[in-house]
Enzyme design. Structure first.
Site, PDB file in Angstrom:
ATOM      1  NE  ARG A   1       3.288   4.985  -1.689  1.00 34.63           N
ATOM      2  CZ  ARG A   1       4.501   4.914  -1.289  1.00 34.63           C
ATOM      3  NH1 ARG A   1       5.269   3.712  -1.440  1.00 34.63           N
ATOM      4  NH2 ARG A   1       5.297   6.193  -1.325  1.00 34.63           N
TER       5      ARG A   1
ATOM      6  CG  ASP B   1      10.174   2.045   2.919  1.00 35.00           C
ATOM      7  OD1 ASP B   1       9.967   1.032   2.343  1.00 35.00           O
ATOM      8  OD2 ASP B   1       9.388   3.101   3.227  1.00 35.00           O
TER       9      ASP B   1
ATOM     10  CG  ASP C   1      10.015  -3.983   7.090  1.00 30.91           C
ATOM     11  OD1 ASP C   1      10.594  -4.245   6.003  1.00 30.91           O
ATOM     12  OD2 ASP C   1       9.967  -2.668   7.528  1.00 30.91           O
ATOM     13  CG  HIS C   2       8.936  -4.376   2.715  1.00 30.03           C
ATOM     14  ND1 HIS C   2       9.853  -3.640   3.639  1.00 30.03           N
ATOM     15  CD2 HIS C   2       8.500  -3.666   1.856  1.00 30.03           C
ATOM     16  CE1 HIS C   2       9.182  -2.193   3.488  1.00 30.03           C
ATOM     17  NE2 HIS C   2       8.473  -2.090   2.296  1.00 30.03           N
TER      18      HIS C   2
ATOM     19  CB  SER D   1       7.804   2.552  -3.921  1.00 31.45           C
ATOM     20  OG  SER D   1       9.274   1.972  -3.824  1.00 31.45           O
TER      21      SER D   1
HETATM   22  C1  MIC Z   1       6.240   0.814  -0.632  1.00 35.18           C
HETATM   23  O1  MIC Z   1       5.450   1.196   0.238  1.00 35.18           O
HETATM   24  O2  MIC Z   1       6.023   0.889  -1.847  1.00 35.18           O
HETATM   25  C2  MIC Z   1       7.529   0.147  -0.157  1.00 35.18           C
HETATM   26  C3  MIC Z   1       7.621  -1.488  -0.528  1.00 35.18           C
HETATM   27  O3  MIC Z   1       7.836   0.049   1.479  1.00 35.18           O
HETATM   28  C4  MIC Z   1       8.697   0.964  -1.018  1.00 35.18           C
HETATM   29  C5  MIC Z   1      10.008   0.177  -0.733  1.00 35.18           C
HETATM   30  C6  MIC Z   1      10.233  -0.962  -1.679  1.00 35.18           C
HETATM   31  O4  MIC Z   1       9.811  -0.994  -2.940  1.00 35.18           O
HETATM   32  O5  MIC Z   1      10.848  -1.868  -1.397  1.00 35.18           O
HETATM   33  C7  MIC Z   1       8.959   2.391  -0.582  1.00 35.18           C
HETATM   34  O6  MIC Z   1       8.041   2.858  -0.047  1.00 35.18           O
HETATM   35  O7  MIC Z   1       9.617   2.944  -0.669  1.00 35.18           O
HETATM   36 FE1  SF4 Z   2       5.671  -1.269   4.191  1.00 40.07          FE
HETATM   37 FE2  SF4 Z   2       5.970   0.309   2.666  1.00 40.07          FE
HETATM   38 FE3  SF4 Z   2       3.568  -0.445   3.317  1.00 40.07          FE
HETATM   39 FE4  SF4 Z   2       4.981   1.008   5.049  1.00 40.07          FE
HETATM   40  S1  SF4 Z   2       4.187   1.543   3.022  1.00 40.07           S
HETATM   41  S2  SF4 Z   2       3.876  -1.127   5.406  1.00 40.07           S
HETATM   42  S3  SF4 Z   2       6.971   0.380   4.327  1.00 40.07           S
HETATM   43  S4  SF4 Z   2       5.065  -1.690   2.107  1.00 40.07           S
END
Ligand code: MIC
Ligand code: SF4
Length: 650
Positions: free
Chosen positions: A379, A119, A64-65, A540
């Site tokens: 975030r 995650d 998904d990323h 993260s």
């Molecule tokens: C995020 O929201 O920062 C991520 C990308 O989902 C990360 C995981 C990652 O860095 O691959 C997370 O939340 O753990």
């Molecule tokens: Fe994807 Fe992390 Fe964003 Fe959720 S917070 S949508 S898991 S990148």
């Protein structure tokens, strides 16, 4: 004394330790999840453990990323992940099927069970009554190998909800209010458990928005009870048979309590650059907006999308901005398309993005220079959107939709639109064709793993012995996120399975010279030190924020206070996490100082740091368990577990 929901599930899964808050415990893990950006490394580690098949009840590998495919790297990683799933007995959620947390809630979440995910937003499934914890990929690899997960028994903060939300106020506003009160470090060492009459007014997707963004509190996890509302959701997903009732005992005692009157809440917004910089929307109303992004694992459910669709229906998005919508899952996309919400969205001028993380992690749809972007995400760290000087605001889908219509930050109650009631459907469209089920053991044994050139071998770690002599490579302030340490985005994320390549970007947004200086020091046979403030490593779960610095020769990180997942990741990769015994001593160490640290007596819990530049000694402490110490000494979890081979059931 009665038990809370969190305590009941932990009690059911405890393997060792006592349930006293702050004390080390190990718990059995029923389910795991990975996503592609952390998954490649997790599976490289799992392969290195030499276990024939996953030992959990259920393990799912999501993609998904890393969904932009501008060269071979991401599609190669997807193929690697699919072959791993086939070989080792996992479910594989194909690219385009949706964001791991949204899909897991819909198709796999199971009240009363434990879930460990690579995650940090894994606690989303707490909305369905699970203990769902975010961790580094190494910890998830160990759980897939059948080993228990080690953590400190969290205290339980009870959040009592009373009353009922007013129109245009929604779940996001509840969690923003909790963040306003408790801040991004207020949840360290705690589970947030929601209870009280207000719980019954919240649907499962609304609960999941709250538990999802509980990650921003630094909490171990967040949880809701499993009640008849949970049952209705699971019935709608054709999984009613997996439902169990799970509620706190009437005499459950919480370590701390908080109360929120839902009826008194109003739309809230987190201002740049931290999810706890929360204000009332009305306080900043009128600010011009250049971009609106609606989606992410926090707010991309069917209900969220249909609410936004109803607000945009028959109207046009403001001319000065761009609106991007990412439905959380294929199920959501299929349903809003059947129920014509999708038509309302696109005919208003919104742009349809893929069902994935997308703009939340800077994978496309970056805002313009200096642009204000309002997002239904979780975030808003500086630079995370992909545009370094963008100003990111976080708010509910309703507040985002209001900005989409007016071009300004707007309290949705001021639009004059009649209240919207986008109810949770009693029946969801269940179509698991994008989830590939595990193969039988015989079939799985025939599968070969497909490794493209983007998959580099795991870097070697070094044991920790004697006296570390080296230099402070970097001194940071408070609340450093793992996005600061190891940035993501469309350019860097595809390098997640190639540690030497990704390590060139460590601390890129803080000090671009870091990787070169670190490698130079390592080349001289000296140890790298990083010094930080409070809540170091928040955000993260990416273990690359430990793995890449380890590769660059960082041997110890000394801070005022650590965030939970990052602390565990440092241990997993053999970097010594230490804290100042007296926080004021932080001022006695500067970048470039020559340091010496005797690491032979870690068991005492106390160390003396010799600052040779300043000619002083500074007392340090750590909270490592005996096992953590053995791991750091061995050079990390993999080296430790390999040395203890017999600990892994064959
Ligand atoms: C995020 O929201 O920062 C991520 C990308 O989902 C990360 C995981 C990652 O860095 O691959 C997370 O939340 O753990
Ligand atoms: Fe994807 Fe992390 Fe964003 Fe959720 S917070 S949508 S898991 S990148």
């Amino acid at each position: 004394m009665g038990l809370s929901v969190a305590q009941k599930i932990l009690k059911d899964h405890i393997v060792s330790g006592t349930m006293e808050s702050g004390k080390p415990i190990s718990i059995r893990i029923d389910q795991t999840l990975t996503q592609d950006a952390t998954g490649t490394m997790a599976y490289l580690q799992f392969e290195a453990l030499g276990v024939g098949r996953v030992k959990t009840e259920l393990s799912v590998s999501y993609v998904d990323h890393n969904m932009l495919q501008d060269d071979f790297k991401n599609p190669d990683d997807h193929r690697y992940l699919q072959s791993i799933a086939a070989r080792y007995g996992l479910h594989f959620s194909r690219p385009g099927n949706g964001i791991c947390h949204q899909v897991h809630l819909e198709r796999f979440g199971w009240p009363g069970k434990t879930l460990l995910g690579s995650d940090s937003h894994t606690p989303t499934s707490g909305g369905i009554g699970m203990i769902a914890i975010g961790a580094g990929g190494m910890d998830v690899a160990l759980a897939m190998a059948g080993l228990p997960f080690n953590l400190k028994m969290p205290k339980v903060i009870g959040v009592k909800l009373t009353g009922k939300l007013q129109p245009f106020v929604s779940a996001k506003d509840i969690i923003l209010e909790v963040l306003r009160r408790k801040t991004v470090k207020g949840g360290v060492g705690a589970v947030f458990e929601y209870f009280g009459p207000g719980v019954k007014t919240l649907s499962v997707p609304a609960r999941a928005t709250i538990t999802n963004m509980g990650a921003e509190l630094g909490a171990t996890t967040s949880v809701f009870p499993s009640d008849e509302i949970t049952k209705a959701f699971m019935d709608g997903q054709e999984r009613g048979g997996q439902w169990t009732r799970l509620e706190a005992d009437p005499d459950a005692v919480y370590d701390e309590a908080l109360e929120i009157d839902l009826g008194a809440l109003e739309p809230m917004i987190a201002c740049p650059h931290s999810p706890d910089n929360v204000k009332k929307v009305r306080e900043i109303a009128g600010l011009d907006v250049q971009q609106v992004a609606i989606g992410s694992c926090t707010n991309s459910s069917y209900t969220d999308m249909m609410t936004v669709a109803a607000m945009l229906k028959g109207r046009t998005v403001a001319p000065g901005l761009s609106v991007g919508i990412s439905p959380g899952s294929r199920q959501v996309l299929e349903m809003i398309s059947k129920d014509s919400g999708l038509t309302d969205l696109i005919s208003s001028g919104a742009r349809l993005l893929e069902s994935g993380c997308g703009p939340c992690i800077g994978m496309g749809f970056a805002p313009p220079s200096g642009g204000v972007t309002i997002r239904s995400f979780n975030r808003n760290f500086e630079g995370r959107s992909g545009t370094k000087d963008a100003q990111s605001y976080l708010a509910s889908p309703e507040t985002c939709a209001a900005a989409a219509l007016t071009g300004k930050i707007t309290d949705p109650r001021d639009l004059g639109i009649p209240p919207i009631d986008a109810a949770v459907p009693s029946k969801f469209v269940v179509n698991d064709r994008m989830i590939i089920a595990p193969l039988s053991e015989t079939e799985a044994a025939k599968v070969s793993i497909i490794r493209g050139p983007n998959i580099a071998p795991l870097p070697e770690s070094r044991p920790l012995t004697g006296v570390l002599a080296g230099e402070v490579l970097l001194k940071t302030g408070d609340n450093i996120t793992t996005d600061h340490i190891m940035p993501a985005g469309a350019k860097i994320l595809p390098l997640r399975s190639n540690v030497p390549a990704i390590s060139e970007y460590v601390f890129e947004r803080v000090d671009k010279t870091f990787p070169k200086r670190a490698l130079d020091l390592k080349g001289q046979g000296k140890a790298g030190f990083v010094v930080g403030g409070i809540n170091y490593g928040q955000g993260s779960s990416r273990e690359h924020a430990a793995l890449a610095p380890m590769y660059l020769g960082v041997r110890a990180v000394i801070v005022k206070q650590f965030a939970r997942i990052h602390l565990a990741n440092l241990v997993n990769f053999g970097i010594l996490p230490l804290t100042f015994e007296n926080e004021a001593d932080y001022d006695k160490v500067d970048q470039g100082d020559a340091l010496e640290l005797d690491v032979t007596k870690l068991e005492s819990g106390k160390l003396v740091l010799r600052n040779k530049t300043k000619g002083i000694e500074i007392p340090l402490v750590h909270a490592l368990t005996a096992k953590d110490i053995e791991m750091v000494r061995a050079g990390g979890a993999l080296a430790y577990v390999k040395a203890q081979r017999e600990a892994v059931p064959a």
